[in-house]
Design an enzyme around this catalytic site. Structure first.
Site, PDB file in Angstrom:
ATOM      1  N   LYS A 193      -0.778   5.393   4.390  1.00  0.00           N
ATOM      2  CA  LYS A 193      -1.511   4.110   5.116  1.00  0.00           C
ATOM      3  C   LYS A 193      -1.030   3.737   6.921  1.00  0.00           C
ATOM      4  O   LYS A 193      -0.165   3.669   6.609  1.00  0.00           O
ATOM      5  CB  LYS A 193      -1.473   2.795   4.248  1.00  0.00           C
TER       6      LYS A 193
ATOM      7  N   HIS B 188       0.598  -1.326   0.094  1.00  0.00           N
ATOM      8  CA  HIS B 188      -0.344   0.077   0.083  1.00  0.00           C
ATOM      9  C   HIS B 188       0.543   1.213   0.370  1.00  0.00           C
ATOM     10  O   HIS B 188       2.228   1.063   0.125  1.00  0.00           O
ATOM     11  CB  HIS B 188      -1.287  -0.065   1.021  1.00  0.00           C
TER      12      HIS B 188
HETATM   13  N1  LIG Z   1     -12.280  -1.041   2.386  1.00  0.00           N
HETATM   14  C1  LIG Z   1     -12.011  -0.149   1.219  1.00  0.00           C
HETATM   15  O1  LIG Z   1     -12.246  -0.182   0.373  1.00  0.00           O
HETATM   16  C2  LIG Z   1     -11.116   0.980   1.905  1.00  0.00           C
HETATM   17  C3  LIG Z   1     -10.214   1.462   0.483  1.00  0.00           C
HETATM   18  C4  LIG Z   1      -9.148   2.072   0.917  1.00  0.00           C
HETATM   19  C5  LIG Z   1      -8.388   2.811   2.033  1.00  0.00           C
HETATM   20  N2  LIG Z   1      -8.923   2.301   3.136  1.00  0.00           N
HETATM   21  C6  LIG Z   1      -8.874   3.128   4.095  1.00  0.00           C
HETATM   22  O2  LIG Z   1     -10.533   4.342   4.186  1.00  0.00           O
HETATM   23  C7  LIG Z   1      -9.465   4.597   5.469  1.00  0.00           C
HETATM   24  C8  LIG Z   1      -9.835   6.764   4.849  1.00  0.00           C
HETATM   25  O3  LIG Z   1      -8.054   6.747   3.766  1.00  0.00           O
HETATM   26  P1  LIG Z   1      -8.119   7.664   3.478  1.00  0.00           P
HETATM   27  O4  LIG Z   1      -6.659   7.029   2.864  1.00  0.00           O
HETATM   28  O5  LIG Z   1      -8.562   8.597   2.499  1.00  0.00           O
HETATM   29  O6  LIG Z   1      -7.042   8.307   4.424  1.00  0.00           O
HETATM   30  P2  LIG Z   1      -6.876  10.063   4.382  1.00  0.00           P
HETATM   31  O7  LIG Z   1      -5.677  10.394   5.688  1.00  0.00           O
HETATM   32  O8  LIG Z   1      -6.809  10.849   3.131  1.00  0.00           O
HETATM   33  O9  LIG Z   1      -8.482  10.346   4.584  1.00  0.00           O
HETATM   34  C9  LIG Z   1      -8.952  10.388   6.343  1.00  0.00           C
HETATM   35  C10 LIG Z   1      -9.526  11.388   6.276  1.00  0.00           C
HETATM   36  O10 LIG Z   1     -10.833  11.688   7.520  1.00  0.00           O
HETATM   37  C11 LIG Z   1     -10.806  12.662   8.443  1.00  0.00           C
HETATM   38  N3  LIG Z   1     -10.695  12.618  10.010  1.00  0.00           N
HETATM   39  C12 LIG Z   1     -10.379  12.448  11.210  1.00  0.00           C
HETATM   40  N4  LIG Z   1     -10.956  11.707  11.892  1.00  0.00           N
HETATM   41  C13 LIG Z   1     -11.833  12.257  11.896  1.00  0.00           C
HETATM   42  C14 LIG Z   1     -13.412  12.350  12.073  1.00  0.00           C
HETATM   43  N5  LIG Z   1     -13.674  11.882  13.681  1.00  0.00           N
HETATM   44  N6  LIG Z   1     -14.787  11.907  11.522  1.00  0.00           N
HETATM   45  C15 LIG Z   1     -14.737  12.489  10.269  1.00  0.00           C
HETATM   46  N7  LIG Z   1     -13.293  12.700   9.313  1.00  0.00           N
HETATM   47  C16 LIG Z   1     -12.913  12.680  10.144  1.00  0.00           C
HETATM   48  C17 LIG Z   1      -9.448  13.045   8.227  1.00  0.00           C
HETATM   49  O11 LIG Z   1      -9.312  14.441   9.072  1.00  0.00           O
HETATM   50  C18 LIG Z   1      -8.857  12.537   6.639  1.00  0.00           C
HETATM   51  O12 LIG Z   1      -9.352  13.900   5.412  1.00  0.00           O
HETATM   52  C19 LIG Z   1      -8.085   3.956   5.901  1.00  0.00           C
HETATM   53  O13 LIG Z   1      -8.524   3.246   7.260  1.00  0.00           O
HETATM   54  C20 LIG Z   1      -8.101   3.157   4.676  1.00  0.00           C
HETATM   55  O14 LIG Z   1      -7.427   2.045   4.969  1.00  0.00           O
HETATM   56  C21 LIG Z   1     -10.451   1.246   2.430  1.00  0.00           C
END
Ligand SMILES: NC(=O)c1ccc[n+]([C@@H]2O[C@H](COP(=O)([O-])OP(=O)(O)OC[C@H]3O[C@@H](n4cnc5c(N)ncnc54)[C@H](O)[C@@H]3O)[C@@H](O)[C@H]2O)c1
Length: 220
Positions: A137, A133
């Site tokens: 992450k 990844h």
């Molecule tokens: N299930 C899937 O298919 C899949 C695919 C990709 C990523 N993910 C997961 O999704 C999550 C997010 O990934 P990303 O790359 O977008 O991360 P990222 O860091 O780009 O985005 C996370 C966002 O959440 C915000 N945030 C933090 N606390 C918060 C709260 N209490 N309420 C609302 N927003 C809040 C942050 O400010 C940030 O903008 C990770 O856990 C990643 O592993 C899952």
């Protein structure tokens, strides 16, 4: 035509959250009603009143509290955030009116990879997983790798690679006498997750059980 599903996104300023907001805005049967993210100065509580469904792509340390807040407000929640303990969501008795759906991976190819890996593990002696990844992450191993290992037979070690340039990739390598089998999936763009996320938004209000884990339950 029935009323559009009102969708709010938690983590709306993040990499996944921005892609989900755009996908919801592009769906004829949905309306984006809120973008919650501390980076935007909007709390989850501010968007719950206008939402039928919240999609959460935030952080491992906040996903559980967000989900509990949604359920307490009677709002269904679709969770993509990985690396958090879901146990408290399974302990809710009686079953609340609002449902919880979690998928460690919303890409159809990854769901198929997990399915094929589970089947292959019943026929080959040993297996290991390499998940790769992007380097921002937060959790390790990935939720997809943990789920794949859980679905496979035997003890399956997981190796994690974090490098710039990567999105989300996984190889399941199975070995037996004189041969190996490699099953590999690559998400090279976050667009790969969007059809699965929209499917979950459409289905979350009508789940046979809650919490429900895995996109396979909605696909097959
Ligand atoms: N299930 C899937 O298919 C899949 C695919 C990709 C990523 N993910 C997961 O999704 C999550 C997010 O990934 P990303 O790359 O977008 O991360 P990222 O860091 O780009 O985005 C996370 C966002 O959440 C915000 N945030 C933090 N606390 C918060 C709260 N209490 N309420 C609302 N927003 C809040 C942050 O400010 C940030 O903008 C990770 O856990 C990643 O592993 C899952």
């Amino acid at each position: 035509m029935s009323e559009p599903i009102r969708v709010a996104v938690a983590g709306a300023a993040g990499r996944m959250g921005q892609a989900v907001c755009a996908a919801v805005e592009g769906a004829d049967d949905m309306r984006l009603t809120g973008r919650a993210d501390p980076a935007l100065g909007t709390a989850l509580a501010d968007v719950l009143g206008d939402a039928d469904v919240v999609v959460d792509f935030t952080r491992p340390d906040t996903a559980l509290a967000n989900a509990l807040e949604c359920v307490a407000a009677g709002v269904h929640v679709v969770i993509g955030t990985s690396g958090f303990d879901m146990d408290p969501l399974f302990g809710m008795r009686p079953r609340p009116p609002a449902n919880v759906f979690f998928a460690p991976n919303f890409a159809i190819g990854a769901v198929l990879m997990m399915r094929f890996a589970a089947e292959a593990s019943q026929h080959m002696a040993k297996a290991e997983i390499i998940e790769l990844h992007h380097d921002r992450k937060l959790d390790k191993p990935s939720g997809t790798a943990a789920r794949t290992a859980q679905l496979m037979q035997g003890d399956v070690p997981i190796h994690s690679v974090r490098l710039p340039g990567l999105v989300a990739h996984q190889e399941v390598i199975l070995g037996d006498l004189g041969q190996t089998l490699t099953i590999r999936h690559d998400s090279i763009d976050r667009a790969s997750f969007m059809p699965g996320v929209l499917l979950a938004v459409r289905r979350v209000s009508d789940l046979p059980e809650s919490p429900l884990v895995g996109l396979e339950h909605l696909l097959f």
